[in-house]
Design an enzyme around this catalytic site. Structure first.
Site, PDB file in Angstrom:
ATOM      1  N   CYS A   2      46.828  28.951  31.074  1.00 40.59           N
ATOM      2  CA  CYS A   2      46.934  27.836  30.184  1.00 40.59           C
ATOM      3  C   CYS A   2      46.949  26.403  30.329  1.00 40.59           C
ATOM      4  O   CYS A   2      47.047  26.159  31.849  1.00 40.59           O
ATOM      5  CB  CYS A   2      48.356  28.234  29.557  1.00 40.59           C
ATOM      6  SG  CYS A   2      49.076  29.635  29.277  1.00 40.59           S
ATOM      7  N   ARG A  27      39.805  26.959  31.746  1.00 39.12           N
ATOM      8  CA  ARG A  27      40.849  27.602  32.298  1.00 39.12           C
ATOM      9  C   ARG A  27      41.104  29.353  31.581  1.00 39.12           C
ATOM     10  O   ARG A  27      41.725  30.113  32.126  1.00 39.12           O
ATOM     11  CB  ARG A  27      42.158  26.939  32.312  1.00 39.12           C
ATOM     12  CG  ARG A  27      42.053  25.641  33.135  1.00 39.12           C
ATOM     13  CD  ARG A  27      43.369  24.763  32.842  1.00 39.12           C
ATOM     14  NE  ARG A  27      44.451  25.280  33.385  1.00 39.12           N
ATOM     15  CZ  ARG A  27      45.145  25.037  34.489  1.00 39.12           C
ATOM     16  NH1 ARG A  27      44.423  24.140  35.323  1.00 39.12           N
ATOM     17  NH2 ARG A  27      46.104  25.540  35.032  1.00 39.12           N
ATOM     18  N   TRP A  74      47.155  31.317  27.133  1.00 42.19           N
ATOM     19  CA  TRP A  74      46.842  32.559  27.482  1.00 42.19           C
ATOM     20  C   TRP A  74      47.911  33.567  27.365  1.00 42.19           C
ATOM     21  O   TRP A  74      48.842  33.308  28.067  1.00 42.19           O
ATOM     22  CB  TRP A  74      45.989  32.406  28.756  1.00 42.19           C
ATOM     23  CG  TRP A  74      45.510  33.664  29.505  1.00 42.19           C
ATOM     24  CD1 TRP A  74      44.109  34.059  28.751  1.00 42.19           C
ATOM     25  CD2 TRP A  74      45.887  34.957  30.165  1.00 42.19           C
ATOM     26  NE1 TRP A  74      43.759  35.287  29.511  1.00 42.19           N
ATOM     27  CE2 TRP A  74      44.854  35.786  30.451  1.00 42.19           C
ATOM     28  CE3 TRP A  74      47.011  34.922  30.552  1.00 42.19           C
ATOM     29  CZ2 TRP A  74      44.993  36.842  31.084  1.00 42.19           C
ATOM     30  CZ3 TRP A  74      47.187  36.138  31.624  1.00 42.19           C
ATOM     31  CH2 TRP A  74      46.171  37.181  31.750  1.00 42.19           C
ATOM     32  N   ASN A  98      53.293  26.452  30.625  1.00 42.43           N
ATOM     33  CA  ASN A  98      52.631  27.689  31.539  1.00 42.43           C
ATOM     34  C   ASN A  98      53.401  28.276  32.195  1.00 42.43           C
ATOM     35  O   ASN A  98      54.519  27.611  32.766  1.00 42.43           O
ATOM     36  CB  ASN A  98      51.430  26.676  32.488  1.00 42.43           C
ATOM     37  CG  ASN A  98      50.528  25.918  31.592  1.00 42.43           C
ATOM     38  OD1 ASN A  98      50.243  26.122  30.155  1.00 42.43           O
ATOM     39  ND2 ASN A  98      49.756  25.051  32.272  1.00 42.43           N
ATOM     40  N   GLY A  99      53.117  29.725  32.400  1.00 43.36           N
ATOM     41  CA  GLY A  99      54.062  30.610  33.399  1.00 43.36           C
ATOM     42  C   GLY A  99      54.825  31.658  32.657  1.00 43.36           C
ATOM     43  O   GLY A  99      54.369  31.965  31.373  1.00 43.36           O
ATOM     44  N   GLU A 479      32.029  43.161  44.435  1.00 43.02           N
ATOM     45  CA  GLU A 479      31.804  41.787  43.739  1.00 43.02           C
ATOM     46  C   GLU A 479      30.884  42.082  42.555  1.00 43.02           C
ATOM     47  O   GLU A 479      31.148  41.502  41.416  1.00 43.02           O
ATOM     48  CB  GLU A 479      31.546  40.729  44.476  1.00 43.02           C
ATOM     49  CG  GLU A 479      31.178  39.283  44.088  1.00 43.02           C
ATOM     50  CD  GLU A 479      31.992  38.711  43.085  1.00 43.02           C
ATOM     51  OE1 GLU A 479      31.846  37.664  42.535  1.00 43.02           O
ATOM     52  OE2 GLU A 479      33.483  39.476  43.049  1.00 43.02           O
ATOM     53  N   LYS A 483      31.842  41.421  38.552  1.00 45.26           N
ATOM     54  CA  LYS A 483      31.301  40.471  37.820  1.00 45.26           C
ATOM     55  C   LYS A 483      30.749  41.212  36.261  1.00 45.26           C
ATOM     56  O   LYS A 483      30.638  40.719  35.304  1.00 45.26           O
ATOM     57  CB  LYS A 483      29.935  39.708  38.331  1.00 45.26           C
ATOM     58  CG  LYS A 483      30.236  38.992  39.415  1.00 45.26           C
ATOM     59  CD  LYS A 483      30.737  37.681  38.593  1.00 45.26           C
ATOM     60  CE  LYS A 483      31.592  36.786  39.704  1.00 45.26           C
ATOM     61  NZ  LYS A 483      33.101  37.249  39.929  1.00 45.26           N
ATOM     62  N   GLU A 486      33.653  42.050  34.353  1.00 39.34           N
ATOM     63  CA  GLU A 486      34.218  40.922  33.704  1.00 39.34           C
ATOM     64  C   GLU A 486      33.781  40.428  32.382  1.00 39.34           C
ATOM     65  O   GLU A 486      34.479  39.952  31.608  1.00 39.34           O
ATOM     66  CB  GLU A 486      34.268  39.691  34.639  1.00 39.34           C
ATOM     67  CG  GLU A 486      35.177  39.860  35.717  1.00 39.34           C
ATOM     68  CD  GLU A 486      35.413  38.738  36.818  1.00 39.34           C
ATOM     69  OE1 GLU A 486      36.399  38.025  37.206  1.00 39.34           O
ATOM     70  OE2 GLU A 486      34.278  38.287  37.045  1.00 39.34           O
ATOM     71  N   HIS A 502      32.447  61.689  48.941  1.00 38.25           N
ATOM     72  CA  HIS A 502      33.928  62.048  48.960  1.00 38.25           C
ATOM     73  C   HIS A 502      34.505  61.939  47.700  1.00 38.25           C
ATOM     74  O   HIS A 502      35.671  61.974  47.702  1.00 38.25           O
ATOM     75  CB  HIS A 502      34.615  61.224  50.057  1.00 38.25           C
ATOM     76  CG  HIS A 502      33.923  61.512  51.526  1.00 38.25           C
ATOM     77  ND1 HIS A 502      34.458  62.441  52.202  1.00 38.25           N
ATOM     78  CD2 HIS A 502      33.353  60.685  52.104  1.00 38.25           C
ATOM     79  CE1 HIS A 502      33.661  62.489  53.320  1.00 38.25           C
ATOM     80  NE2 HIS A 502      33.002  61.355  53.354  1.00 38.25           N
ATOM     81  N   LYS A 603      40.699  31.309  33.874  1.00 32.11           N
ATOM     82  CA  LYS A 603      40.299  30.840  35.283  1.00 32.11           C
ATOM     83  C   LYS A 603      41.179  30.737  36.209  1.00 32.11           C
ATOM     84  O   LYS A 603      40.909  30.962  37.317  1.00 32.11           O
ATOM     85  CB  LYS A 603      39.818  29.603  34.742  1.00 32.11           C
ATOM     86  CG  LYS A 603      38.531  28.818  35.890  1.00 32.11           C
ATOM     87  CD  LYS A 603      37.555  29.626  36.322  1.00 32.11           C
ATOM     88  CE  LYS A 603      36.530  29.048  37.352  1.00 32.11           C
ATOM     89  NZ  LYS A 603      35.620  30.228  37.771  1.00 32.11           N
TER      90      LYS A 603
END
Length: 608
Positions: A2, A27, A74, A98-99, A479, A483, A486, A502, A603
């Site tokens: 946020c 963000r 958010w 925020n939080g 990674e 991506k 996401e 396996h 973000k």
């Protein structure tokens, strides 16, 4: 996540508040709102979704007022609706947050039992009612906030507006960043310096537990024990210019193409090419006596740490442990006396990583931090600060911050190896040579953008995608999968190529694209052998390798190839980051998703 901005100013502030929110869009958020005091009333404008929706609300119903707060939310508690959007308000106060307030449920029950009415499902509204209750009972603004802060537990930054005191704001922080900005007869609050950059370059960072009263004349800061304190005023250095996409369609695309430049800038701080030496910037640090390194990070930064583990153990022969930050404290790790804990974060505010850092410090570890924001909480709490120089990264999916982290970590591995006597002068010179070659090799990788775009439909039609790699290309496979999921919302997983048989090989059929990262070199033959196991079961292979590797692995069953320049294994992760980023980007564009602000993601993750 946020974003917060507050202004005690002159003239109507709504336009500047909204501009601050625009600067905080990177963000990640799912609703937004503003509040000012108008003729003794708290007036709010809120909207779910993007800021364009809030702009329409403001166009239809303008918001006057010379003091105000604004927020991009958010969602944590409660869906991303207008009622759950900040600011939250009572008859007396409005605030943004925020939080997470961890003990909001018992507090809410207490307030409901008193007959108070809640309009939202959020934890934040509890704080508004707590402050209001104190004011209604005769408390001063300072008393009301001080008492409320002692009731709430969790991680938060707050900006509070009070109807009866229209010329002030109160801010507070614990575990979530908040800065104070100083202008000409104006004072500001912001969740980061970037939000305040058009308003002022003079800022002070609140420390853990601080709270602050701001007026047009300045501020008074208090510590967690309510003692008046002073915090250093610094020059933020944040650019006031709005960050633009230039000729690129998305910020993510722009940031992918910036990587050769920003990696070169970063390496410029860690290499002395004329002397052919590695040198940490502005510090004389000796790692000779470090017995063990513990690397802690989240998400993309965790994969950078995985690559660093290979480098540190290979070059420096120092044992390395690697932890996901959200798990670190809870497994009660055994930390060796004299050890170093290395934390990797783009923002330097990631809640899990910051909590892990403080745990490691309490356990007597020496703290090193790789971070893109040198004024962040982690940076300020580090013994050894290793900044990247990626510049602001607006796309939520990290690209240039990741490769700059790799550049710093490669230089760090060489420095540790030299201090431990594991690296000869000739070997150090070779490492410096290869690292200086990395930006040009990354440029060469970017030249394959159009052919990667052409093969994106192969992946865009899939429901499941696998990525395979060995050695340092294993974390790069992870990674690449991260991506893709996401920003395109396709299920993707990265595996060590040798682990396919396996279990994961059961997932293979002719509907599953398999992206194989296999630069030629000592691990190439084994990787290709695993690739052939996939092909034998109908998997649709896209092979990423250099010309030598593509020639050796030539097979009519390979559906597409991406040719990379042939590079030394040290810099292969920096180079092979490019094609997996581009492939994820073009698949997302083909699917029509929101590339820069993908759903449900933020973000900077400032809650645990």
């Amino acid at each position: 996540m946020c974003g917060i901005i507050g202004i005690v100013g002159h003239g109507e502030v709504a336009g500047r508040l909204f501009d601050g929110l625009k600067r905080l869009e990177y963000r990640g958020y799912d609703s937004a709102g503003l509040c000012t005091i108008v003729d003794g009333r708290l007036e709010r404008r809120r909207a779910e979704g993007k800021l364009d929706n809030l702009a329409k609300v403001l166009a239809e119903d303008p918001l006057p007022g010379e003091v105000g707060i604004a927020h991009t939310r958010w969602a944590t508690h409660g869906a991303p609706t207008r009622d759950n959007a900040h600011p939250h308000a009572t008859a007396e106060v409005a605030l943004v947050h925020n939080g997470i307030i961890e003990n909001f449920r018992p507090l809410r029950e207490e307030l409901l039992a008193e007959g108070r009415t809640f309009e939202s499902e959020t934890d934040t509204e509890v704080v508004a009612h707590l402050v209001s209750r104190e004011i209604e009972g005769g408390a001063s603004p300072r008393e009301a906030v001080s008492r409320t802060l002692k009731r709430i537990h969790g991680a938060f930054s707050l900006a509070i507006l009070m109807k009866r005191w229209p010329d002030m704001l109160i801010g507070a922080r614990l575990g979530s960043p908040l800065v104070v900005g100083y202008g000409e007869d104006e004072t500001y609050l912001g969740s980061d310096a970037l939000a305040l950059a058009p308003l002022t370059q003079k800022i002070a960072y609140l420390e853990e537990g601080d709270w602050v009263v701001i007026t047009r004349d300045g501020s008074q800061i208090y510590d967690r024990d309510d003692n008046p304190v002073e915090r250093a005023v610094t020059h933020s250095g944040a650019s006031a210019a709005r960050i633009e996409k230039g000729n690129h369609r998305h910020f993510m695309q722009k940031e992918i193409f910036e990587q050769p430049t920003v990696v070169a800038q970063t390496l410029g701080s860690y290499l002395r090419p004329l002397e052919q030496k590695v040198a940490l910037p502005d510090m004389d640090v000796d790692f000779a006596d470090v017995p063990r390194i513990t690397i802690v990070a989240c998400g993309t930064s965790f994969y950078a740490g995985m690559v660093a583990k290979y480098w540190l153990e290979q070059f420096a022969r120092v044992p390395v442990e690697l932890d996901i930050a959200s798990e670190f404290r809870y497994r009660q790790p055994v930390l060796e006396k004299g050890g170093m804990a290395l934390f990797i974060s783009q923002s330097g505010e990631t809640a899990d990583t910051l909590a892990a850092l403080r745990h490691a410090r309490a356990e007597g570890q020496r703290i090193a931090v790789v971070v893109n924001v040198p004024t962040s909480s982690m940076a300020r709490e580090a013994d050894i600060l290793l900044p990247t120089h990626a510049g602001p990264e607006i796309g939520v999916a990290s690209t240039k911050a990741f490769t700059c982290q790799l550049a710093v970590l490669a230089a760090l591995a060489a420095k540790v190896a030299r201090d431990k006597g594991r690296l000869t002068q000739e070997e150090e010179q070779e490492i410096v040579l290869h690292l200086t070659e990395a930006p040009a090799a990354m440029n060469a990788a970017l030249r394959h953008d159009e052919e990667i775009e052409a093969m994106a439909p192969i992946v865009a039609r899939a429901r499941d995608v696998l990525y395979l790699g060995r050695g340092p290309e294993y974390p790069m496979a992870m990674e690449g999968a991260l991506k893709l999921k996401e920003i395109s919302y396709i299920h993707a997983e990265g595996y060590a190529a040798g682990e396919m048989k396996h279990g994961p090989i059961a997932l293979i059929d002719d509907n599953v694209p398999v992206i194989v990262l296999a630069p030629s070199g000592p691990l190439f033959e084994k990787t290709v052998s695993n690739m052939q196991e996939v092909q034998a079961r109908g998997g649709r292979v896209i092979l990423i390798s250099d010309a030598e590797g593509l020639a050796l692995a030539a097979d009519d069953r390979i559906v597409a190839t991406i040719e990379m320049p042939k590079v030394h294994p040290l810099i292969a992760p920096l180079v092979y980051a490019i094609p997996v980023q581009l492939l994820a980007y073009h698949v997302a564009v083909a699917k029509g998703t929101d590339v820069d602000q993908p759903r449900n993601l933020a973000k900077s993750v400032t809650v645990e």
